[in-house]
Design a protein around this motif. Structure first.
Motif, PDB file in Angstrom:
ATOM      1  N   GLY A   1      -3.781  -1.774 -17.139  1.00  0.00           N
ATOM      2  CA  GLY A   1      -3.492  -1.499 -15.736  1.00  0.00           C
ATOM      3  C   GLY A   1      -2.029  -1.602 -15.389  1.00  0.00           C
ATOM      4  N   SER A   2      -1.169  -1.800 -16.388  1.00  0.00           N
ATOM      5  CA  SER A   2       0.250  -2.014 -16.138  1.00  0.00           C
ATOM      6  C   SER A   2       0.943  -0.741 -15.669  1.00  0.00           C
ATOM      7  N   LEU A   3       1.979  -0.940 -14.877  1.00  0.00           N
ATOM      8  CA  LEU A   3       2.827   0.165 -14.438  1.00  0.00           C
ATOM      9  C   LEU A   3       3.543   0.822 -15.625  1.00  0.00           C
ATOM     10  N   PHE A   4       3.638   0.097 -16.741  1.00  0.00           N
ATOM     11  CA  PHE A   4       4.406   0.578 -17.886  1.00  0.00           C
ATOM     12  C   PHE A   4       3.572   1.356 -18.905  1.00  0.00           C
ATOM     13  N   VAL A   5       2.298   1.564 -18.644  1.00  0.00           N
ATOM     14  CA  VAL A   5       1.419   2.185 -19.645  1.00  0.00           C
ATOM     15  C   VAL A   5       1.900   3.581 -20.036  1.00  0.00           C
ATOM     16  N   VAL A   6       2.217   4.398 -19.044  1.00  0.00           N
ATOM     17  CA  VAL A   6       2.639   5.779 -19.335  1.00  0.00           C
ATOM     18  C   VAL A   6       3.915   5.788 -20.163  1.00  0.00           C
TER      19      VAL A   6
ATOM     20  N   ALA B   1       0.821  -1.219   0.000  1.00  0.00           N
ATOM     21  CA  ALA B   1       0.000   0.000   0.000  1.00  0.00           C
ATOM     22  C   ALA B   1       0.850   1.261   0.000  1.00  0.00           C
ATOM     23  N   ALA B   2       2.144   1.134  -0.316  1.00  0.00           N
ATOM     24  CA  ALA B   2       3.042   2.292  -0.323  1.00  0.00           C
ATOM     25  C   ALA B   2       2.599   3.314  -1.355  1.00  0.00           C
ATOM     26  N   THR B   3       2.883   4.593  -1.057  1.00  0.00           N
ATOM     27  CA  THR B   3       2.474   5.661  -1.972  1.00  0.00           C
ATOM     28  C   THR B   3       3.284   5.638  -3.271  1.00  0.00           C
ATOM     29  N   THR B   4       4.528   5.157  -3.196  1.00  0.00           N
ATOM     30  CA  THR B   4       5.337   5.048  -4.410  1.00  0.00           C
ATOM     31  C   THR B   4       4.895   3.820  -5.187  1.00  0.00           C
ATOM     32  N   LYS B   5       4.403   4.062  -6.397  1.00  0.00           N
ATOM     33  CA  LYS B   5       3.818   2.975  -7.171  1.00  0.00           C
ATOM     34  C   LYS B   5       4.837   1.887  -7.493  1.00  0.00           C
ATOM     35  N   LEU B   6       6.099   2.301  -7.750  1.00  0.00           N
ATOM     36  CA  LEU B   6       7.121   1.318  -8.097  1.00  0.00           C
ATOM     37  C   LEU B   6       7.400   0.389  -6.923  1.00  0.00           C
ATOM     38  N   ILE B   7       7.542   0.966  -5.708  1.00  0.00           N
ATOM     39  CA  ILE B   7       7.792   0.138  -4.524  1.00  0.00           C
ATOM     40  C   ILE B   7       6.597  -0.756  -4.253  1.00  0.00           C
ATOM     41  N   SER B   8       5.400  -0.180  -4.374  1.00  0.00           N
ATOM     42  CA  SER B   8       4.185  -0.955  -4.151  1.00  0.00           C
ATOM     43  C   SER B   8       4.105  -2.134  -5.118  1.00  0.00           C
TER      44      SER B   8
ATOM     45  N   GLU C   1       5.097  -2.265 -32.017  1.00  0.00           N
ATOM     46  CA  GLU C   1       4.109  -3.336 -31.851  1.00  0.00           C
ATOM     47  C   GLU C   1       3.995  -3.760 -30.390  1.00  0.00           C
ATOM     48  N   TYR C   2       5.135  -3.901 -29.719  1.00  0.00           N
ATOM     49  CA  TYR C   2       5.092  -4.358 -28.331  1.00  0.00           C
ATOM     50  C   TYR C   2       4.682  -3.246 -27.368  1.00  0.00           C
ATOM     51  N   TYR C   3       5.074  -1.993 -27.654  1.00  0.00           N
ATOM     52  CA  TYR C   3       4.571  -0.890 -26.822  1.00  0.00           C
ATOM     53  C   TYR C   3       3.051  -0.790 -26.954  1.00  0.00           C
ATOM     54  N   GLN C   4       2.570  -0.969 -28.162  1.00  0.00           N
ATOM     55  CA  GLN C   4       1.129  -0.910 -28.399  1.00  0.00           C
ATOM     56  C   GLN C   4       0.416  -2.068 -27.703  1.00  0.00           C
ATOM     57  N   LYS C   5       1.076  -3.212 -27.615  1.00  0.00           N
ATOM     58  CA  LYS C   5       0.488  -4.369 -26.927  1.00  0.00           C
ATOM     59  C   LYS C   5       0.273  -4.062 -25.437  1.00  0.00           C
ATOM     60  N   ILE C   6       1.224  -3.353 -24.833  1.00  0.00           N
ATOM     61  CA  ILE C   6       1.052  -2.918 -23.438  1.00  0.00           C
ATOM     62  C   ILE C   6      -0.194  -2.034 -23.327  1.00  0.00           C
ATOM     63  N   LEU C   7      -0.319  -1.076 -24.225  1.00  0.00           N
ATOM     64  CA  LEU C   7      -1.446  -0.130 -24.175  1.00  0.00           C
ATOM     65  C   LEU C   7      -2.769  -0.838 -24.426  1.00  0.00           C
ATOM     66  N   ARG C   8      -2.762  -1.829 -25.301  1.00  0.00           N
ATOM     67  CA  ARG C   8      -3.999  -2.501 -25.683  1.00  0.00           C
ATOM     68  C   ARG C   8      -4.404  -3.599 -24.703  1.00  0.00           C
ATOM     69  N   ASP C   9      -3.440  -4.422 -24.289  1.00  0.00           N
ATOM     70  CA  ASP C   9      -3.778  -5.630 -23.531  1.00  0.00           C
ATOM     71  C   ASP C   9      -3.483  -5.543 -22.034  1.00  0.00           C
ATOM     72  N   TYR C  10      -2.724  -4.520 -21.625  1.00  0.00           N
ATOM     73  CA  TYR C  10      -2.345  -4.423 -20.208  1.00  0.00           C
ATOM     74  C   TYR C  10      -2.565  -3.000 -19.719  1.00  0.00           C
TER      75      TYR C  10
ATOM     76  N   LEU D   1       4.700 -11.340 -14.536  1.00  0.00           N
ATOM     77  CA  LEU D   1       5.808 -10.763 -15.296  1.00  0.00           C
ATOM     78  C   LEU D   1       5.510 -10.578 -16.779  1.00  0.00           C
ATOM     79  N   ALA D   2       4.290 -10.863 -17.194  1.00  0.00           N
ATOM     80  CA  ALA D   2       3.968 -10.784 -18.629  1.00  0.00           C
ATOM     81  C   ALA D   2       4.193  -9.373 -19.171  1.00  0.00           C
ATOM     82  N   ASP D   3       3.657  -8.351 -18.482  1.00  0.00           N
ATOM     83  CA  ASP D   3       3.821  -6.983 -18.993  1.00  0.00           C
ATOM     84  C   ASP D   3       5.270  -6.513 -18.881  1.00  0.00           C
ATOM     85  N   ASP D   4       5.989  -6.990 -17.846  1.00  0.00           N
ATOM     86  CA  ASP D   4       7.420  -6.666 -17.747  1.00  0.00           C
ATOM     87  C   ASP D   4       8.165  -7.208 -18.961  1.00  0.00           C
ATOM     88  N   ALA D   5       7.863  -8.452 -19.333  1.00  0.00           N
ATOM     89  CA  ALA D   5       8.551  -9.081 -20.465  1.00  0.00           C
ATOM     90  C   ALA D   5       8.209  -8.375 -21.776  1.00  0.00           C
ATOM     91  N   ILE D   6       6.954  -7.981 -21.941  1.00  0.00           N
ATOM     92  CA  ILE D   6       6.542  -7.283 -23.170  1.00  0.00           C
ATOM     93  C   ILE D   6       7.234  -5.934 -23.275  1.00  0.00           C
TER      94      ILE D   6
END
Length: 623
Positions: free
Chosen positions: A603-608, A450-457, A592-601, A568-573
């Motif tokens: 809620g991922s930490l990597f979207v931004v 529940a940490a405020t830092t999203k990466l640590i959380s 293609e793989y950046y778009q896959k994150i945006l399309r299929d994940y 780890l799926a979104d990390d690997a993508i």
């Protein structure tokens, strides 16, 4: 902008008509929507005879076309042309009727007469182009723009529209010619439109053939026209777009000389190359700036930045060239001796200490440096605690587990509600994970979820689930155990998890060869277990450091294909996307793989980050 203006003008003009529709109009529109065109035509004809206007005309025209009533269409067009002789669109509609009837010569004559008699007015050129475009008469739309340019002596007229037409016809050479024409007079205001045209051209270029053609053409024009800096700037921009920073550096130096900008372009290129992991080019650029002497405005910034870039290059490479590490150690020490240990040099202090401990095997010297820095940091408790975390890292590297956990705990106690305190708590939990105290580690990680830092959380959640999944597997194994345990000593439990923890600690210590062996043992011990994707992912990261990019690609694809629903799926993508972008230089694959994150994940930490990278590769944010 002009098209938007005309569209809004049309809407405003039609708004009173729409608002004041009669019952007959509403009924006619309903028939049209219901595809009852016979009924609609009867009403549209009556309404059009009462008061000819473009609003009713187009629905009437479309209804007649649906029923292929060409004789009535021809009459309608002639009547509309007589009522509005200066509107060219109705004449194009008339030609289209002849075309649909199969009388192409008659249609072509109408179209050619329109171009021949085109008035020397920008509005008329825009209107005729738009009329042809709406009927997919792209060749005639091109002719109308080119004729308008000659009439108005404006070689840049409707450039964006012309490029769009060439794209429809897949005429790459014409698009490049249009770009070159835009910047022929070296007017900087046409650089952005030229970039936009090239950007749209290169979006669909899987085999890089368009890029190679654009690049070679710009190189040729730059050499033939050395005084036209716009050609050079376009080539520089295209090189950046395709991550060819070595070639871009040559152009950056030339642009700086031409514009007398004291290495501004070269410094920006150094930063961009460093951000994209091309450290060799970044270092070359910074050394060039330093060689120019103190009179250059970016001289001091380059001297400061080059240490950071060399540090990044060293820490992301395996195996380490000891001579590079020792040279960097010497240069860091020289800078710190000259400037002292204080808040203004804290970033260098931390990197220097990390370099001493983890890369040149001088951990005690690192401890001494950090201890002195802590003693000097009397005014800022956060700075002091940051050094204390770094000190704990070195102590953990040395195997001094008790000292390390004590320092992590002190930071967490001093800054319990701060991001730095959460970082220390996370590192302490990782320490427990390394030494096999999995239950204790999990209890701390659950708090940090529940940490405020999203990466640590996010990291805390990952490690907590990694532990709980494997503890659950162990319990299932115990339930299935037979009476063999009554005769023999119970074997070590959680062996795959223990091996994975040991591998993770070796990675922390920068001992990648031994870590690879441990990761292989994790997979061998439980080839269908929950740790396989984790082990594969960590191995891929090590292979990237070793510059075995194809090996890393294969492992990351295994994670995506075989473990696509796991943590780890979104990390690997995302890592695959970076691999294609930075190292394999396959821009379409990276997108293609950046778009896959945006399309299929979503809620991922990597979207931004994925969105930012995707837009940059598309050309949106490359300056």
């Amino acid at each position: 902008m002009k098209r938007l203006f005309f569209a809004l003008l049309f809407l405003f003009a039609c708004a009173p008509l729409i608002a004041q529709q009669s019952d007959e109009e509403r009924l006619a529109m309903q028939y049209y929507k219901d595809k009852e065109f016979d009924k609609a035509i009867t009403l549209f004809e009556k309404l059009q005879n009462q008061k000819p206007n473009s609003y009713i005309y187009y629905y009437y025209y479309a209804s007649l076309m649906e029923l292929e009533r060409y004789s009535d269409l021809e009459k309608l067009c002639k009547k509309q042309i007589k009522a509005f002789p200066n509107v060219q669109r109705y004449k194009v509609d008339q030609g289209y009727v002849y075309e649909r009837q199969g009388d192409n010569p008659k249609a072509d004559k109408v179209y050619q007469d329109l171009i021949k008699n085109l008035p020397a007015k920008e509005f008329s050129v825009q209107e005729l182009y738009s009329a042809f475009y709406s009927r997919a008469k792209y060749d005639y739309a091109i002719e109308s723009i080119l004729k308008g340019r000659r009439l108005l002596n404006n070689p840049q007229l409707l450039s964006k529209e012309l490029v769009t037409l060439y794209q429809h016809l897949n005429q790459t050479d014409k698009i490049i010619d249009e770009v070159l024409a835009l910047v022929k007079d070296d007017d900087s205001k046409f650089l952005d439109p030229a970039k936009n045209a090239l950007q749209n051209l290169l979006l669909e270029d899987d085999d890089n053939q368009k890029y190679l053609l654009v690049k070679s053409t710009l190189q040729r024009y730059s050499q033939k026209n050395p005084n036209n800096i716009s050609y050079m700037q376009l080539l520089y921009w295209v090189n950046q777009l395709h991550k060819e920073y070595g070639e871009a550096l040559i152009l950056a130096k030339a642009i700086d000389k031409r514009q007398k900008t004291e290495c501004v372009q070269t410094y920006d290129l150094a930063l961009l190359a460093a951000d994209n992991h091309d450290y060799a080019t970044a270092i070359d650029a910074l050394n060039y700036i330093i060689s120019r002497g103190e009179e250059v405005s970016n001289y001091l910034r380059a001297k400061m930045k080059i240490l950071d870039v060399r540090y990044l290059q060293l820490t992301e490479t395996y195996p380490i060239r000891m001579v590079d590490a020792i040279n960097l150690e010497r240069d860091f020490k020289k800078v710190l001796d000259e400037n002292g240990l204080h808040s203004g040099t804290s970033d260098w202090i931390r990197k220097y200490a990390h370099l001493l401990a983890f890369f040149v095997n001088k951990p005690q010297e690192a401890v001494d440096v950090l201890t002195q820095a802590m003693n000097n940091a009397t005014r800022d408790p956060k700075e002091k605690n940051q050094y204390k975390i770094d000190l704990a890292d070195v102590q953990l590297y040395m195997g001094n587990v008790w000292d390390a956990t004590l320092n992590y705990s002190q930071v967490n106690k001093d800054l319990p509600n701060d991001d730095l305190g959460n970082e220390a708590k996370f590192k302490n939990a990782k320490l427990s994970f390394y030494i096999g105290e999995f239950d204790w580690a999990k209890s701390q990680l659950d708090v940090l979820s529940a940490a405020t830092t999203k990466l640590i959380s996010n990291d805390a959640i990952y490690f907590s689930l990694l532990i709980s999944d494997n503890l659950a597997e162990e319990e299932e194994d115990e339930e299935d155990a037979d009476t063999t345990y009554l005769l023999f000593e119970k074997p070590n439990t959680n062996l795959p998890l223990q091996k994975y923890a040991e591998a993770d600690f070796l990675i922390f210590q920068n001992k990648d060869d031994k870590a690879m062996e441990k990761l292989d043992s994790v997979i061998a011990l439980a080839p269908f277990g929950t740790l396989v994707d984790d082990a594969l992912y960590q191995k891929a990261l090590i292979l990237i450091k070793r510059k075995d990019y194809l090996g890393a690609e294969a492992l990351l694809k295994k994670v995506v294909e075989n473990h696509g629903t796991e943590l780890l799926a979104d990390d690997a993508i995302f890592k695959l996307a970076e691999l294609y972008e930075y190292y394999l230089k396959d821009i379409p694959k990276a997108m293609e793989y950046y778009q896959k994150i945006l399309r299929d994940y979503s809620g991922s930490l990597f979207v931004v980050e994925a969105r930012k990278h995707y837009r940059a590769l598309r050309g949106d944010s490359v300056e």
